[in-house]
Write an enzyme that holds these catalytic residues in place. Structure first.
Site, mmCIF file in Angstrom:
data_model
loop_
_atom_site.group_PDB
_atom_site.id
_atom_site.type_symbol
_atom_site.label_atom_id
_atom_site.label_comp_id
_atom_site.label_asym_id
_atom_site.label_seq_id
_atom_site.Cartn_x
_atom_site.Cartn_y
_atom_site.Cartn_z
ATOM 1 N N TYR A 132 36.972 49.860 37.794
ATOM 2 C CA TYR A 132 38.051 50.047 38.572
ATOM 3 C C TYR A 132 39.113 48.708 38.478
ATOM 4 C CZ TYR A 132 36.386 46.065 41.865
ATOM 5 O OH TYR A 132 36.165 44.795 42.476
ATOM 6 N N LYS A 171 34.635 44.981 34.887
ATOM 7 C CA LYS A 171 34.878 45.077 36.437
ATOM 8 C C LYS A 171 34.214 46.644 36.789
ATOM 9 C CE LYS A 171 38.955 44.631 39.708
ATOM 10 N NZ LYS A 171 38.278 43.844 40.806
ATOM 11 N N GLU A 195 32.145 32.314 40.837
ATOM 12 C CA GLU A 195 33.280 32.778 41.488
ATOM 13 C C GLU A 195 33.267 33.260 42.771
ATOM 14 O OE1 GLU A 195 34.974 36.340 39.239
ATOM 15 O OE2 GLU A 195 32.602 36.712 38.898
ATOM 16 N N LEU A 216 34.501 37.325 36.267
ATOM 17 C CA LEU A 216 35.698 38.074 35.982
ATOM 18 C C LEU A 216 36.867 37.582 35.653
ATOM 19 C CD1 LEU A 216 36.374 41.414 35.922
ATOM 20 C CD2 LEU A 216 37.514 40.853 37.931
HETATM 21 N N1 PMP Z 1 36.257 37.804 40.493
HETATM 22 C C1 PMP Z 1 35.682 38.970 41.063
HETATM 23 C C2 PMP Z 1 34.402 39.121 41.236
HETATM 24 C C3 PMP Z 1 36.722 40.044 41.543
HETATM 25 O O1 PMP Z 1 36.307 41.210 42.184
HETATM 26 C C4 PMP Z 1 38.225 39.803 41.728
HETATM 27 C C5 PMP Z 1 39.047 40.760 42.157
HETATM 28 N N2 PMP Z 1 39.007 41.827 41.605
HETATM 29 C C6 PMP Z 1 38.577 38.440 40.946
HETATM 30 C C7 PMP Z 1 37.592 37.590 40.484
HETATM 31 C C8 PMP Z 1 39.835 38.509 41.039
HETATM 32 O O2 PMP Z 1 40.825 39.201 39.874
HETATM 33 P P1 PMP Z 1 42.217 39.610 40.083
HETATM 34 O O3 PMP Z 1 42.999 38.565 40.088
HETATM 35 O O4 PMP Z 1 42.290 40.480 38.598
HETATM 36 O O5 PMP Z 1 42.259 40.304 41.302
#
Ligand code: PMP
Length: 294
Positions: free
Chosen positions: A33, A149, A182, A207
């Site tokens: 996603y 993701k 994270e 991620l």
């Molecule tokens: N880490 C994780 C585990 C996440 O789910 C997200 C949000 N999707 C992020 C980091 C931040 O990613 P982004 O800045 O692309 O939304």
């Protein structure tokens, strides 16, 4: 006003949009996603999110279900139908509908499932940004490929639930060596005693946030030094500032971690400055946007 969702080729009333019981997303969490912010009609880092979608799919042996351009048109048509200019867009692709069996179904005969939904989000005056948020730490219970993701989010659901029960906004997860990986749905940052931004380096352990990448670019323009490395909760407790980044809420200052007050206990200048610069950066992307009217 009816609300619409996009599902496998049609725009459907949101409350009637259904997926088949044998969709592999439903049965195996076999899918990926993305979430993209739309701020005043401008899609933030759309290209970065589409690049990551393509990468996540390819890591799992899937293609894009439709072309990038078609996806971009779907986002805009859905926002138009839902009359939204400030919203989050959710995109999910799964390996399609097939008799329940572990190996991949024949991809020639099993089309991928694509759904897109939107929901309103007020970016202006977000109280989380103004007041800051509390964070707790919890063990990271996820699999070994956190760079993909995927929709397999149960560990993050449990982490976030812990946070909510503790009166916090986010849970920062700890690897087996006690370092923060994270947040459950965001990247984790601190501002060290010597004024450096610290965030974990991209690897299979986290991620690579699209917002994180934009913040890296902005902090260079602002002349802020950074170090990509793991940090412990103890280092974070002593930090001048802390914050999280994610497409859904951009930059959220963190004012407490595990009941330790961070800095002055109020959103700090670096987090607020980066938030402001990020908003300006998204406004600046306007020229790149496909034409559309909400
Ligand atoms: N880490 C994780 C585990 C996440 O789910 C997200 C949000 N999707 C992020 C980091 C931040 O990613 P982004 O800045 O692309 O939304």
């Amino acid at each position: 006003m009816p609300r619409y969702a996009y599902i496998n080729g049609s725009y459907t009333a949101h409350n009637k949009a259904c997926i088949h019981i044998e969709d592999r997303g439903f049965q195996f969490a076999d899918g990926v996603y993305e979430v993209i912010a739309c701020i005043h009609g401008c899609l933030a880092d759309e290209r970065g999110h589409l690049d990551r979608l393509q990468r996540s799919l390819s890591e799992l042996g899937m293609d894009m279900p439709v072309s990038r351009q078609t996806l971009q048109l779907i986002f805009r048509e859905l926002l138009r139908k839902n009359r939204l200019k400030n919203a989050n867009i959710y995109i999910q692709v799964t390996r399609g509908i097939a008799r329940r069996d572990f190996p991949f179904p024949d991809h020639e005969t099993t089309p991928l499932s694509l759904i897109v939904t939107t929901w309103p989000f007020r970016f202006d005056g977000n109280p989380r940004v103004k007041d800051g948020a509390r964070v707790i730490t919890v063990p990271d219970q996820r699999w070994a490929r956190r760079d993909i993701k995927t929709i397999a989010l149960l560990p993050q659901v449990l982490a976030k639930q812990h946070a909510v029960e503790a009166g916090a906004y986010e849970a920062w997860m700890l690897d087996k060596n006690g370092y923060i990986t994270e947040g459950s749905s965001s990247n984790a940052w601190i501002v060290s005693q010597d004024n450096k931004l610290i965030t974990r380096e991209p690897s299979h352990d986290i991620l690579r946030g699209v917002t994180r990448t934009a913040i890296d670019k902005l902090r260079q323009e602002m002349g802020i030094e950074w170090e990509e490395r793991p940090f412990t909760p103890e280092e974070a407790y002593r930090a001048q500032e802390a914050f999280t980044t994610a497409a859904v809420a951009l930059v959220v200052p963190v004012i407490a971690i595990d009941d330790h007050k961070i800095g002055t206990g109020k959103p700090g200048p670096v987090a607020l400055g980066l938030y402001k610069e990020y908003r300006a950066y998204v406004d600046g992307l306007r020229g790149e946007q496909l034409k559309w009217k909400a």
